[in-house]
Design an enzyme around this catalytic site. Structure first.
Site, mmCIF file in Angstrom:
data_model
loop_
_atom_site.group_PDB
_atom_site.id
_atom_site.type_symbol
_atom_site.label_atom_id
_atom_site.label_comp_id
_atom_site.label_asym_id
_atom_site.label_seq_id
_atom_site.Cartn_x
_atom_site.Cartn_y
_atom_site.Cartn_z
ATOM 1 N N CYS A 116 48.740 43.182 30.420
ATOM 2 C CA CYS A 116 49.513 42.694 31.569
ATOM 3 C C CYS A 116 50.907 42.207 31.175
ATOM 4 C CB CYS A 116 48.748 41.590 32.282
ATOM 5 S SG CYS A 116 47.096 42.097 32.732
ATOM 6 N N HIS A 253 53.505 37.863 36.645
ATOM 7 C CA HIS A 253 52.446 38.871 36.706
ATOM 8 C C HIS A 253 51.470 38.468 37.810
ATOM 9 C CE1 HIS A 253 49.062 41.320 35.970
ATOM 10 N NE2 HIS A 253 48.355 40.387 35.376
ATOM 11 N N ASN A 283 45.712 43.216 41.215
ATOM 12 C CA ASN A 283 46.293 43.076 39.879
ATOM 13 C C ASN A 283 46.507 44.473 39.294
ATOM 14 O OD1 ASN A 283 46.711 42.750 37.123
ATOM 15 N ND2 ASN A 283 45.164 41.158 36.878
HETATM 16 O O1 UT7 Z 1 45.743 40.055 34.456
HETATM 17 C C1 UT7 Z 1 45.132 39.073 33.683
HETATM 18 C C2 UT7 Z 1 43.678 39.279 33.731
HETATM 19 N N1 UT7 Z 1 42.843 38.554 34.561
HETATM 20 C C3 UT7 Z 1 43.052 37.335 35.129
HETATM 21 O O2 UT7 Z 1 44.064 36.741 35.134
HETATM 22 C C4 UT7 Z 1 41.853 36.720 35.779
HETATM 23 C C5 UT7 Z 1 41.837 35.223 35.674
HETATM 24 N N2 UT7 Z 1 40.642 34.672 36.287
HETATM 25 C C6 UT7 Z 1 40.454 34.653 37.617
HETATM 26 O O3 UT7 Z 1 41.293 35.078 38.370
HETATM 27 C C7 UT7 Z 1 39.179 34.043 38.158
HETATM 28 O O4 UT7 Z 1 38.467 33.433 37.103
HETATM 29 C C8 UT7 Z 1 38.272 35.064 38.897
HETATM 30 C C9 UT7 Z 1 38.898 35.461 40.207
HETATM 31 C C10 UT7 Z 1 38.041 36.281 38.022
HETATM 32 C C11 UT7 Z 1 36.910 34.439 39.209
HETATM 33 O O5 UT7 Z 1 37.082 33.256 39.991
HETATM 34 P P1 UT7 Z 1 36.287 31.933 39.624
HETATM 35 O O6 UT7 Z 1 36.669 30.915 40.609
HETATM 36 O O7 UT7 Z 1 36.579 31.631 38.167
HETATM 37 O O8 UT7 Z 1 34.803 32.365 39.860
HETATM 38 P P2 UT7 Z 1 33.580 32.366 38.834
HETATM 39 O O9 UT7 Z 1 33.723 33.424 37.816
HETATM 40 O O10 UT7 Z 1 33.340 30.959 38.368
HETATM 41 O O11 UT7 Z 1 32.398 32.764 39.766
HETATM 42 C C12 UT7 Z 1 31.944 31.897 40.825
HETATM 43 C C13 UT7 Z 1 30.814 32.558 41.562
HETATM 44 C C14 UT7 Z 1 29.708 33.069 40.645
HETATM 45 O O12 UT7 Z 1 28.485 32.848 41.299
HETATM 46 P P3 UT7 Z 1 27.552 31.604 40.922
HETATM 47 O O13 UT7 Z 1 27.251 31.770 39.465
HETATM 48 O O14 UT7 Z 1 28.400 30.377 41.203
HETATM 49 O O15 UT7 Z 1 26.398 31.745 41.820
HETATM 50 C C15 UT7 Z 1 29.959 34.556 40.578
HETATM 51 O O16 UT7 Z 1 28.803 35.281 40.335
HETATM 52 O O17 UT7 Z 1 31.293 33.705 42.267
HETATM 53 C C16 UT7 Z 1 30.477 34.827 41.960
HETATM 54 N N3 UT7 Z 1 31.297 36.027 42.066
HETATM 55 C C17 UT7 Z 1 31.479 36.677 43.222
HETATM 56 N N4 UT7 Z 1 31.038 36.462 44.457
HETATM 57 C C18 UT7 Z 1 31.419 37.304 45.427
HETATM 58 C C19 UT7 Z 1 31.986 36.656 41.068
HETATM 59 N N5 UT7 Z 1 32.625 37.719 41.585
HETATM 60 C C20 UT7 Z 1 32.342 37.757 42.912
HETATM 61 C C21 UT7 Z 1 32.706 38.600 43.959
HETATM 62 N N6 UT7 Z 1 32.242 38.350 45.195
HETATM 63 N N7 UT7 Z 1 33.536 39.661 43.773
#
Ligand code: UT7
Length: 326
Positions: A116, A253, A283
Site C-alpha cells: 500500500c 492511503h 482499499n
Molecule cells: O491497506 C492496509 C491493509 N489493511 C488495513 O489497513 C486494515 C486495518 N484493519 C482494519 O481496518 C480493521 O481491523 C478491520 C476492518 C479489518 C476489522 O475491523 P475490527 O473492528 O478490527 O473487527 P475485528 O477483526 O475485531 O472483528 C470483529 C468481529 C469479529 O466477530 P466476533 O469475533 O466479535 O464475533 C469478526 O469475526 O467482526 C467479525 N467480522 C465480520 N462481521 C461481519 C469480521 N469481518 C466481518 C464481516 N462482516 N465482513
C-alpha cells in the site's frame, strides 16, 4: 529520511476503475456480512472488481488519462515506475507493458513492490532520479488487482479490497521544496502477507505449502497505522518547518475511514482536509492515493499552490509521507 530543495510537480493525473461495481449488499448475499458492518467498521460502501482486465490493462488506461491531462506526449516520458504487488506476470514487469502500450519509446520502466506504500515509494524514487538530473519526466503509477489475492470465502479480508489504477505525470519545479520520509519494519511483515510461487524443484529439501490468499491481522495493522502515520507526518512537518495548519490536504492511503479519522484527530486537523473515496473504491492498495489525487484534480477541489501531504502505509510493514505543492 531525505529532503531536497526542488519540488515534485504533478503535471497531470489519471485513473481507471473497472466497470463492475460490487456493493456491500451484494457481498451480503454471498457471505455472512452486512452493509451495516462493512460501512461502520471501514467506511466502504462498494468497490470495483475486474471481470477480466489485468493490472497492466488498468495501468495503461490510467497512464493514458494522466498524459492527456498533463498535455504531454508519451515520447517525452523518461521513466515509468509502477507500484504494484499484483501484476498478472512477474516477467515482463508491468512498467514495460505500459511502456509498450502507450509508446513511451525512450522510457525505462520497472515495478516497485511496497504494497500500500507502493505509489508513495515510486513517487519518491522518481523524484530522486529527477533531482539527480538523470531523468526529466516520469510516469508514476499505482495499479492493483486485489480481487485475485483475497479468499472470497474469508469475510474478514475480501470485503475490504477493490481493483483499480491511478497515475501521475511528474516533473521537477524549482523554487518550492518537496520532502519525504519512508520507513520499513520487516520484523512485523507477517501481519499482512501474500505468498509467492512455491519452491518445488528436484533439489528442494522441504517444499513448503503455499497459501494462495492474502492473510491479515487487521487489528495489528490498524494499531500500526494509527500510531505510525501521525508520527511520520509530524516528523515530516518538523523537517519542512511547517505546521499541520499550513497543509491544505492530507491524502492518505485509503484503508479504513476509522484510520483516517484517528489520524486527523491525533494531528488536531479537521477531517474535512482528509479527503476520502473509500466509500466507492474500497482499499485499492498502491492505487488508492493516485486514484484519489485524480478525483480531487478533476473535480477542481485541489488548486495549484495547495500544499499537500501524501501518506501511504501497509504491507512490509512500510510507511511514508511526502510533502509537495500542487
Ligand atoms: O491497506 C492496509 C491493509 N489493511 C488495513 O489497513 C486494515 C486495518 N484493519 C482494519 O481496518 C480493521 O481491523 C478491520 C476492518 C479489518 C476489522 O475491523 P475490527 O473492528 O478490527 O473487527 P475485528 O477483526 O475485531 O472483528 C470483529 C468481529 C469479529 O466477530 P466476533 O469475533 O466479535 O464475533 C469478526 O469475526 O467482526 C467479525 N467480522 C465480520 N462481521 C461481519 C469480521 N469481518 C466481518 C464481516 N462482516 N465482513
Amino acid at each position: 529520511m531525505e529532503g531536497y530543495e526542488m519540488a515534485i510537480r504533478i503535471l497531470g493525473t489519471g485513473s481507471y476503475l473497472p466497470d463492475r461495481v460490487v456493493t456491500n449488499d451484494e457481498l451480503a448475499e454471498m457471505m455472512d456480512t452486512s452493509d451495516e458492518w462493512i460501512r461502520t467498521r471501514t467506511g466502504i460502501g462498494s468497490r470495483h472488481v475486474t471481470e477480466g482486465e489485468t493490472t497492466s490493462d488498468m495501468a495503461v488506461r490510467a497512464a493514458e488519462a494522466a498524459l492527456k491531462n498533463a498535455g504531454i506526449d508519451a515520447g517525452e516520458i523518461d521513466l515509468i515506475i509502477v507500484g504494484t504487488f499484483t501484476g498478472e506476470q512477474l516477467m515482463p514487469n508491468m512498467a514495460s507493458k505500459v511502456q509498450a502500450a502507450i509508446g513511451a519509446n525512450r522510457a525505462v520502466g520497472f515495478d516497485l513492490s511496497a504494497a500500500c506504500s507502493g505509489f508513495l515509494f515510486s513517487l519518491n524514487t522518481a523524484y530522486c532520479f529527477m533531482k539527480a538530473g538523470i531523468y526529466q519526466k516520469a510516469l508514476v503509477i499505482g495499479a492493483e488487482t486485489l480481487s485475485k489475492t483475497v479468499d472470497w470465502d474469508d469475510r474478514s479480508t475480501c470485503v475490504l479490497f477493490g481493483d483499480g489504477a491511478g497515475a501521475a505525470v511528474v516533473g521537477l519545479d524549482e523554487g518550492t521544496e518537496s520532502l519525504f520520509i519512508m520507513g520499513s519494519d520487516g520484523s512485523k511483515g507477517e501481519v499482512l502477507s501474500l505468498d509467492a510461487r512455491p519452491l518445488k524443484t528436484p533439489f528442494s529439501m522441504n517444499p513448503k505449502e503455499v497459501n494462495p490468499w492474502m492473510t491479515m491481522n487487521g487489528q495489528e495493522v490498524f494499531k500500526f497505522a494509527v500510531r505510525k502515520v501521525p508520527e511520520c507526518i509530524e516528523e515530516l512537518m518538523k523537517k519542512a518547518e511547517l505546521s499541520v495548519e499550513d497543509v491544505d490536504w492530507f491524502i492518505l492511503h485509503q484503508a479504513n475511514v476509522r484510520i483516517i479519522e484517528s489520524v486527523s484527530k491525533r494531528l488536531g486537523v479537521d477531517s474535512s482536509r482528509f479527503p476520502v473515496n473509500l466509500d466507492h473504491c474500497g482499499n485499492t492498495s498502491a492505487a488508492s492515493i493516485p486514484i484519489l489525487l485524480d478525483e480531487l484534480n478533476r473535480s477542481g477541489r485541489m488548486k495549484r499552490g495547495d500544499r499537500i501531504v501524501l501518506s501511504g502505509f501497509g504491507g512490509g510493514l512500510s510507511w511514508g509521507a511526502t510533502y509537495l505543492v500542487w
